[in-house]
Scaffold this active site. Structure first.
Site, PDB file in Angstrom:
ATOM      1  N   ALA A  63       0.859  -1.182   0.000  1.00 51.50           N
ATOM      2  CA  ALA A  63       0.000   0.000   0.000  1.00 51.50           C
ATOM      3  C   ALA A  63       0.898   1.236   0.000  1.00 51.50           C
ATOM      4  O   ALA A  63       2.091   1.145   0.314  1.00 51.50           O
ATOM      5  CB  ALA A  63      -0.880  -0.017   1.243  1.00 51.50           C
ATOM      6  N   GLY A 102       0.612  -5.024   0.834  1.00 56.06           N
ATOM      7  CA  GLY A 102      -0.523  -5.058  -0.082  1.00 56.06           C
ATOM      8  C   GLY A 102      -0.174  -5.721  -1.406  1.00 56.06           C
ATOM      9  O   GLY A 102      -1.055  -6.258  -2.089  1.00 56.06           O
ATOM     10  N   GLU A 105      -0.556  -9.274  -0.786  1.00 59.47           N
ATOM     11  CA  GLU A 105      -2.003  -9.528  -0.668  1.00 59.47           C
ATOM     12  C   GLU A 105      -2.648  -9.598  -2.054  1.00 59.47           C
ATOM     13  O   GLU A 105      -3.517 -10.425  -2.309  1.00 59.47           O
ATOM     14  CB  GLU A 105      -2.661  -8.433   0.187  1.00 59.47           C
ATOM     15  CG  GLU A 105      -2.235  -8.536   1.645  1.00 59.47           C
ATOM     16  CD  GLU A 105      -2.834  -7.448   2.529  1.00 59.47           C
ATOM     17  OE1 GLU A 105      -2.689  -6.270   2.168  1.00 59.47           O
ATOM     18  OE2 GLU A 105      -3.428  -7.784   3.563  1.00 59.47           O
ATOM     19  N   GLU A 125       4.392  -5.187   7.408  1.00 58.60           N
ATOM     20  CA  GLU A 125       3.477  -4.304   8.151  1.00 58.60           C
ATOM     21  C   GLU A 125       3.836  -4.203   9.621  1.00 58.60           C
ATOM     22  O   GLU A 125       3.748  -3.138  10.232  1.00 58.60           O
ATOM     23  CB  GLU A 125       2.029  -4.810   8.019  1.00 58.60           C
ATOM     24  CG  GLU A 125       1.351  -4.453   6.710  1.00 58.60           C
ATOM     25  CD  GLU A 125       1.586  -5.487   5.630  1.00 58.60           C
ATOM     26  OE1 GLU A 125       2.567  -6.264   5.742  1.00 58.60           O
ATOM     27  OE2 GLU A 125       0.813  -5.517   4.651  1.00 58.60           O
TER      28      GLU A 125
END
Ligand code: 3HC
Length: 705
Positions: A63, A102, A105, A125
């Site tokens: 992200a 992300g 993911e 993270e």
């Protein structure tokens, strides 16, 4: 604006490229365009399969961390990934470089993963005080099981292709060059065949054992406390989510992870760690300027520091000539290098063969003539301007005219050192921290005449050797040690005022410092600071200034190396033990100096030390010695054991509020004996308008643009 997602066609396969330099972070426009591209491909009758790939060096590094400072904006990554997972045709992630956070993911939401040999997968993270917030906690355990998934998420370090293949994350491995062709081929084979969405995969019941999660929580509790403070709740949240993945429907687990992610996102800990993430990348921008590629380095001085620096350079692939005019010191230094390398091999950081190659790259030499071919020399001799003058004169004569000459001084004047040569533009400071082969920080000290090219070359080098190079200006102690002196002044004075060394160290450790300041002094050797203070002529005339440290040194108590310093040490132990004799010495000295002793609270001890750091930091910023408050934070968190989860002293000031800091300093200065406290003008100005150092930095940045 250029588009951030581009779709190409290969017959009936849609090839969706994410192209958002430099790491394809999934910022809002990327998510929006990716969603549109996926919907278009899914709805097109002409398309039978979809391949998603990253442009540039990486698949997707996660992200966009910048966005976490504000509430989430649509489309959420979660929703984009659900749409990808629900495509009616096979979706293949073609992964090279990093697939982190992300990005990982995204790969897990695709139906298949083809990966190149350079691919790295991970969930960093936790290092940002966060948990994977877009389904990673739910999908990864379904792919590789609870144990391995927890391992990856709680650790935060990426895994390479071999482990990813072994765990079953990767369906097809290829070379980097063949990734596209092999992924298209894989997609073609998948067309028309049934595939399984990750969210539908059932968990292995054997692993669904509540006792297991209790054990994991217990393991977390016994982990080292600093990390628990910093990341404990992120780790706890990860365990909670993985437990939900194992015991609850996918959608419930997903909703839980989303809620916990939001809680963590707004936490001070995560804000602090995100601040450091960018702070630790800030000074690297200068690297992109012209920089020469260093292949051969000279290191002068074969002591602990010199040997540590030489080993670091050799491990990074450089040839090193280690010079010491004392044969005994040179052989001790070469032996030290062998020891460091042997430890690296024993701990599995390098293989035996790599260790041999490292040692083969290091040559010992007794004089400067051996340095004629090197591109950079790092001087690491004793901290004395007179000695350094002699060394730099000789280096200037012996080295090629374009060689860079760096000094590892921690306090001395770089301009004075540059003036001993005919190449002041090629002279700078490289202040390593001890042990140099372990500590990540290097203060890269710019002298008045140091050229931009010299700075860029050395910053490029620090990155290559895996260090964090932060640019600082030239003054006594630069940034880190100059602030250390302000901090030391207070923690020394507190001793005279009535606090014990143990009380001070415990209070600051409870605040989060890796070590108490008095234990640090004993570790470094109290005589080092003592000698530096003797060389300075601009010290405060206050007779209480560093008085206890001086008294201890004069009594032969130099710290761990003599078994006695501020504390006592049993032979072979580094554990500080309070010594009543020190207490008596302090009381006697306080009496002699007329200091009234009193009880001090933990919060007063911490505030006196922290406000001293912040106040000096403000002066350093105003004088341009540090380029930004973030640089100061990166220095203190990487070189001085400041707790990362507090983000550094300047970030801490912003958290408690600059107005509060100013008021607290005013309270100190109104007390008898604390008249030396004056509020730094920059801090005063910020306190008046309740602005933070980060606001100030932003305004400075805008003014420069
Ligand atoms: N968001 C925003 N910017 C990022 C970023 C990210 N996730 N990752 C890297 N950048 C920026 C850096 O700040 C730097 O910017 P600059 O050029 O302006 O200084 C630039 O990208 C290049 O980064 P590096 O200097 O670190 O480049 P390297 O080549 O040395 O390393 C990397 C590349 C290994 C990908 C490294 O950048 C990295 O580890 N990135 C962070 C990955 C990360 O933490 N991802 C998780 C994010 S949180 C998340 O995804 C939550 C999700 O679960 C919802």
């Amino acid at each position: 604006m250029d588009s951030m997602v581009r779709t190409e066609r290969d017959h009936d396969i849609a090839l969706i490229y994410i192209q958002h330099p430099s790491v394809n972070a999934l910022s809002q426009p990327v998510r929006h365009e990716l969603l549109q591209a996926v919907i278009a491909a899914d709805e097109s009758a002409a398309i039978s399969a979809i391949v998603i790939m990253g442009s540039g060096k990486h698949f997707v590094a996660g992200a966009d961390i910048h966005e976490f400072d504000a509430p989430p904006v649509s489309p959420l990554l979660n929703d984009v990934l659900l749409r990808i997972e629900n495509c009616r045709k096979p979706v293949i992630a073609a992964i090279h470089g990093s697939a982190l956070g992300g990005g990982f993911e995204l790969a897990l939401a695709c139906h298949y993963r083809c990966a190149a040999n350079d691919a790295k997968f991970g969930f960093p993270e936790v290092k940002l005080g966060l948990l994977p917030g877009s389904g990673g906690t739910q999908r990864l355990p379904r792919v590789i099981g609870v144990n391995a998934a927890l391992d990856i998420m709680l650790g935060g370090d990426p895994i390479g292709i071999n482990r990813a293949v072994a765990l079953g994350i990767v369906d097809q491995q290829s070379t980097v060059d063949e990734l596209l062709a092999r992924s298209l081929q894989f997609a073609r084979m998948a067309i028309g065949k049934p595939w399984r969405r990750t969210c539908d995969q059932l968990m292995d019941r054997a692993q669904i054992d509540t006792a297991f999660f209790a054990q994991e929580r217990q393991r977390l509790m016994t982990h080292d406390t600093g990390r628990i403070e910093a990341e404990g709740s992120a780790q706890e949240a990860i365990i909670q989510c993985v437990e939900a993945a194992a015991t609850q429907p996918f959608t419930d687990g997903l909703a839980l992870s989303r809620r916990l992610f939001e809680e963590r996102r707004v936490s001070v800990t995560s804000r602090a760690l995100r601040h450091l993430f960018f702070a630790e990348r800030g000074s690297r921008s200068a690297v992109r300027a012209s920089s020469a590629y260093i292949k051969h380095v000279g290191v002068v001085g074969a002591g602990t520091m010199g040997a540590g620096i030489a080993t670091t350079m050799a491990i990074a692939g450089m040839y090193v000539t280690l010079v010491d005019s004392q044969p005994a010191a040179l052989s001790a230094g070469m032996l030290r290098i062998r020891d460091i390398v042997a430890t690296g091999v024993r701990k599995g950081r390098i293989t035996g063969q790599q260790g041999d190659e490292v040692l083969a790259r290091v040559t010992g030499a007794g004089d400067f003539n051996q340095l004629a071919g090197v591109q950079l020399v790092i001087e690491a001799v004793v901290e004395s301007l007179v000695v350094k003058q002699a060394v730099f004169r000789q280096l200037d004569a012996a080295c090629a005219p374009d060689a860079i000459l760096a000094t590892n001084t921690s306090t001395l004047d770089i301009d004075a050192i540059g003036s001993f040569t005919h190449r002041p533009g090629k002279v700078l400071g490289m202040h390593f921290f001890s042990p140099a082969n372990v500590m990540r920080l290097v203060e890269v000290v710019r002298g008045r005449q140091t050229s931009a090219e010299t700075m860029a070359t050395v910053l490029g080098l620090t990155k290559r050797i895996g260090k964090l190079g932060i640019v600082v200006g030239n003054c006594f102690g630069f940034v880190g040690n100059r602030m250390l002196y302000a901090y030391g002044r207070e923690n020394q004075l507190l001793l005279l005022e009535g606090a014990t060394p143990t009380q001070i160290d415990e209070a600051l450790k409870e605040f989060g410092m890796a070590m108490g300041p008095h234990a640090v002094g004993d570790l470094a050797g109290l005589d080092i600071g003592y000698r530096v203070r003797r060389e300075r002529h601009d010290l405060p005339t206050d007779p209480r200034y560093y008085r206890i440290a001086d008294v201890l040194v004069e009594a032969g108590r130099l710290g761990q190396k003599t078994g006695k310093g501020m504390f006592n040490y049993e032979p072979g132990s580094r554990q500080p033990v309070a010594d009543p004799e020190v207490e008596h010495m302090i009381i006697a000295e306080a009496k002699r100096l007329g200091v009234t002793r009193r009880d001090l609270t933990k919060s007063e001890i911490v505030d006196r030390c922290m406000m001293a750091l912040i106040n000096e930091g403000a002066r350093i910023l105003a004088s341009g010695i540090a380029e930004s408050p973030a640089d100061i934070d990166a220095i203190w968190c990487n070189g001085y054991g400041f707790p990362r989860w507090r983000g550094g002293p300047m970030f801490y000031a912003d958290c408690v509020g600059t107005t509060h800091v100013v008021n607290r300093i005013r309270q100190f200065s109104s007390q008898p004996g604390l008249e030396h406290w004056t509020v730094a003008p920059l801090l005063e100005q910020l306190g008046l308008t309740a602005q933070g150092f980060s606001d100030w930095a932003l305004a400075q940045q805008r003014a420069r643009a």
